[in-house]
Scaffold this motif. Structure first.
Motif, mmCIF file in Angstrom:
data_model
loop_
_atom_site.group_PDB
_atom_site.id
_atom_site.type_symbol
_atom_site.label_atom_id
_atom_site.label_comp_id
_atom_site.label_asym_id
_atom_site.label_seq_id
_atom_site.Cartn_x
_atom_site.Cartn_y
_atom_site.Cartn_z
ATOM 1 N N TYR A 4 3.406 -32.127 17.457
ATOM 2 C CA TYR A 4 3.632 -30.656 16.962
ATOM 3 C C TYR A 4 2.528 -30.562 18.205
ATOM 4 O O TYR A 4 2.293 -31.545 18.771
ATOM 5 N N TYR A 10 0.316 -32.297 23.041
ATOM 6 C CA TYR A 10 1.244 -33.030 21.785
ATOM 7 C C TYR A 10 0.813 -33.780 21.041
ATOM 8 O O TYR A 10 0.396 -34.820 22.038
ATOM 9 N N LYS A 13 0.524 -34.807 13.680
ATOM 10 C CA LYS A 13 0.378 -33.436 12.708
ATOM 11 C C LYS A 13 -1.173 -34.038 11.466
ATOM 12 O O LYS A 13 -1.762 -33.558 11.633
ATOM 13 N N LEU A 77 9.421 -30.388 22.209
ATOM 14 C CA LEU A 77 9.087 -31.150 20.364
ATOM 15 C C LEU A 77 10.852 -31.365 19.922
ATOM 16 O O LEU A 77 10.685 -32.113 19.774
ATOM 17 N N THR A 113 0.415 -23.171 18.369
ATOM 18 C CA THR A 113 0.649 -24.179 18.288
ATOM 19 C C THR A 113 2.143 -24.069 17.572
ATOM 20 O O THR A 113 2.108 -22.624 17.918
ATOM 21 N N TYR A 115 5.858 -26.440 16.037
ATOM 22 C CA TYR A 115 6.347 -27.428 15.694
ATOM 23 C C TYR A 115 8.130 -27.256 15.392
ATOM 24 O O TYR A 115 8.878 -26.421 15.560
#
Length: 285
Positions: A4, A10, A13, A77, A113, A115
């Motif tokens: 994430y 990075y 989670k 990502l 944030t 993901y």
């Protein structure tokens, strides 16, 4: 291991935490974007991140990254998580500060944030279509901002799902605006109808692509308000969104649209849209 992104780093989670004092938690004070991934490549990324920055600007929240830098974050990502077909979710809140309604000082920085996850095309819905139900549009008057304030959307979507439908269609003072998580289009006598991009709807990226496809295919378009009764009388109806692409609508509040199957204009636009995906993938290789 899923990576994430949080404010320049990075991380896994289970090692990521967000403060209870985050203004996104308290007030929904933030904005977000969803970018589709096809073949490991971002689709319409510049348009999505351009809108992301625009939404942030509209709520007076400066962000520390450019469109190009956000694209780099999203690409990392996708690469790190091995995403072939899926999407990237990106969110920015006004940051962590004691709970007061007015903005915190400049020393409080945004919380960003993101993901990337797998999310295949909804092929069954694209082929067969979905049923929808209508709902009163009780939302605020800045629907052009892709904000975190989605409670009215969530409630309408849940009621639609409980009724066996795939989407809720908002109606404000008799006028069709958009879906709870989509834009709505109707087709009558070969002409495409959709609500104009005002403060009452989110100008969807897939919506913009569809309008470009219509121009390329010489399909007439009317961007003007239309009533629920006019929508019910359309020959074809479909919805668009990043993850739903161009999904036919086959019934509204239990009333069949057309003959209950995806119409020719909808199917044609689906084919043209698929070509734009293939072209975008070739250009990024």
């Amino acid at each position: 291991m899923t990576l994430y992104f949080k404010n320049g780093e990075y991380t896994e989670k289970d090692k990521l935490s967000i403060s209870i004092d985050d203004r996104g938690y308290y007030f929904g004070d933030g904005v977000y974007e969803v970018i589709k991934v096809y073949g490991g490549k971002l689709y319409t990324a510049e348009e999505h991140f351009g809108r992301f920055l625009s939404s942030a600007q509209k709520i007076r929240m400066p962000l520390p990254y450019t469109v190009e830098e956000f694209i780099g974050i999203a690409e990392e990502l996708v690469r790190a998580n091995g995403i072939s077909e899926g999407h990237v979710y990106l969110q920015a809140t006004r940051g962590v500060a004691p709970r007061i309604h007015n903005f915190p000082g400049d020393e409080v920085l945004p919380m960003i944030t993101a993901y990337a996850i797998d999310n295949p095309q909804p092929l069954g819905k694209l082929e067969m279509g979905v049923a929808v139900r209508t709902a009163d549009d009780i939302r605020w008057l800045r629907c052009d901002i892709k904000s975190l304030n989605l409670l009215a959307n969530v409630m309408a979507k849940q009621e639609a799902v409980e009724a066996g439908c795939g989407e809720a269609v908002f109606v404000r003072d008799g006028i069709v605006t958009e879906g709870s998580s989509s834009n709505i289009f109707g087709v009558k006598d070969g002409i495409l109808y959709t609500h104009p991009a005002t403060n009452l709807i989110l100008n969807g990226i897939t919506r913009r692509v569809v309008l470009k496809c219509c121009a390329a295919e010489s399909i007439g378009v009317m961007e003007e308000p239309y009533t629920l009764e006019e929508l019910r009388g359309m020959d074809e109806v479909f919805l668009t969104s990043t993850t739903s692409e161009i999904t036919p609508i086959i019934s509204i509040d239990g009333e069949t649209v057309g003959d209950g199957t995806p119409g020719p204009v909808t199917s044609r636009l689906q084919r043209v849209f698929e070509k734009t995906i293939q072209q975008a993938m070739q250009e990024t290789n």
